[in-house]
Scaffold this motif. Structure first.
Motif, PDB file in Angstrom:
ATOM      1  N   VAL A 185      23.937  42.846  41.441  1.00 34.01           N
ATOM      2  CA  VAL A 185      25.092  43.751  41.396  1.00 34.01           C
ATOM      3  C   VAL A 185      25.460  44.189  42.807  1.00 34.01           C
ATOM      4  N   PHE A 186      24.453  44.521  43.605  1.00 35.07           N
ATOM      5  CA  PHE A 186      24.701  44.905  44.992  1.00 35.07           C
ATOM      6  C   PHE A 186      25.322  43.750  45.769  1.00 35.07           C
ATOM      7  N   LEU A 187      24.818  42.543  45.549  1.00 37.91           N
ATOM      8  CA  LEU A 187      25.371  41.357  46.211  1.00 37.91           C
ATOM      9  C   LEU A 187      26.838  41.169  45.834  1.00 37.91           C
ATOM     10  N   ALA A 188      27.159  41.291  44.555  1.00 32.50           N
ATOM     11  CA  ALA A 188      28.530  41.122  44.093  1.00 32.50           C
ATOM     12  C   ALA A 188      29.433  42.229  44.647  1.00 32.50           C
ATOM     13  N   PHE A 189      28.916  43.447  44.715  1.00 31.07           N
ATOM     14  CA  PHE A 189      29.709  44.571  45.223  1.00 31.07           C
ATOM     15  C   PHE A 189      30.029  44.395  46.711  1.00 31.07           C
ATOM     16  N   THR A 190      29.034  44.061  47.498  1.00 31.55           N
ATOM     17  CA  THR A 190      29.272  43.896  48.931  1.00 31.55           C
ATOM     18  C   THR A 190      30.186  42.711  49.210  1.00 31.55           C
ATOM     19  N   ASN A 191      30.068  41.640  48.435  1.00 33.48           N
ATOM     20  CA  ASN A 191      30.939  40.486  48.625  1.00 33.48           C
ATOM     21  C   ASN A 191      32.381  40.822  48.248  1.00 33.48           C
ATOM     22  N   ALA A 192      32.563  41.679  47.236  1.00 30.67           N
ATOM     23  CA  ALA A 192      33.908  42.060  46.798  1.00 30.67           C
ATOM     24  C   ALA A 192      34.565  43.046  47.744  1.00 30.67           C
ATOM     25  N   THR A 193      33.773  43.754  48.539  1.00 27.97           N
ATOM     26  CA  THR A 193      34.332  44.729  49.472  1.00 27.97           C
ATOM     27  C   THR A 193      34.450  44.181  50.888  1.00 27.97           C
ATOM     28  N   ALA A 194      33.480  43.374  51.302  1.00 25.50           N
ATOM     29  CA  ALA A 194      33.509  42.813  52.654  1.00 25.50           C
ATOM     30  C   ALA A 194      34.147  41.438  52.713  1.00 25.50           C
TER      31      ALA A 194
END
Length: 234
Positions: A185-194
């Motif tokens: 989830v953290f990986l998906a969140f950071t990829n969606a924001t950065a």
């Protein structure tokens, strides 16, 4: 053979976290304000719930069965059911992805045609699609990396799709560390924001394509839909 199915207990919380994530997606789909779905509004949530119910039952059964299995036939049945769980989970994730991409396409089309409703509804629907995008790609990452937890221990040569920072540390206490659902989830969140990898690196073409797809959907949602909604509100 018990060690092949140890993930059922060691990662039991991850399985149910993933099931809860699908419930969150179903709720988000029901909360979309504009008409942005294929067919009736209830169609996508109904299909996903129809897949989620047997998937959850099968997961609960495997967790209980591993405690009482004693012979080869029992372990064989557990192994076959775990493969069924993986395939069903991939189908369900695919359905969610298609529905969410369809919602984005409908929203962009409505925006370009000038009948997407007020700016407030655009912001709410854009946020809804963005959050769903993060969750669904967390499910993709979790289900595909190293064969996914449902087949952990059954696939002898499961290729790693991502390199997490814990895997690069020499500390003996974290040797053998495996990522959990929250890590994806953290990986998906950071990829969606950065819109790019942060602390976790993709190692395979499959992982890179998944991250590219998520970043593209996120960029389109934020840059086109959300920006337009802000202009309307201004």
């Amino acid at each position: 053979m018990r060690h092949q199915h140890a993930v059922i207990h060691h990662r039991g919380l991850d399985f149910w976290s993933a099931r809860a994530a699908v419930l969150v997606i179903i709720c988000l789909q029901l909360l979309v304000i504009n008409n942005l779905s294929f067919g009736p509004r209830w169609l996508a949530p109904t299909v996903e719930a129809a897949l989620l119910a047997p998937l959850s039952i099968a997961t609960a059964w495997t967790q209980m069965a591993t405690r009482s299995a004693v012979d080869h036939e029992h372990w064989y049945a557990i192994g076959r059911l775990r493969l069924y769980i993986r395939r069903t989970a991939l189908v369900m994730t695919g359905v969610i992805s298609i529905m969410n991409c369809g919602s984005l396409v409908f929203l962009v089309r409505a925006l370009l045609e000038g009948h997407a409703g007020a700016g407030t509804t655009l912001l709410v629907d854009a946020l809804n699609i963005w959050v769903t995008n993060v969750i669904v790609f967390a499910l993709w990452f979790w289900s595909t990396d190293r064969g996914g937890p449902p087949t952990c221990g059954l696939v002898k040569r499961a290729q790693a799709d991502f390199l997490f920072p814990q895997m690069t540390l020499p500390d003996r206490e974290i040797q053998g560390w495996l990522p959990g659902f929250v890590d994806y989830v953290f990986l998906a969140f950071t990829n969606a924001t950065a819109f790019s990898p942060t602390d976790t690196l993709p190692l395979t073409q499959r992982a890179k394509l998944l991250m590219m797809a998520e970043a593209m959907i996120s960029l389109l949602t934020i840059a086109l839909v959300a920006a337009r909604a802000v202009n309307i509100l201004a």
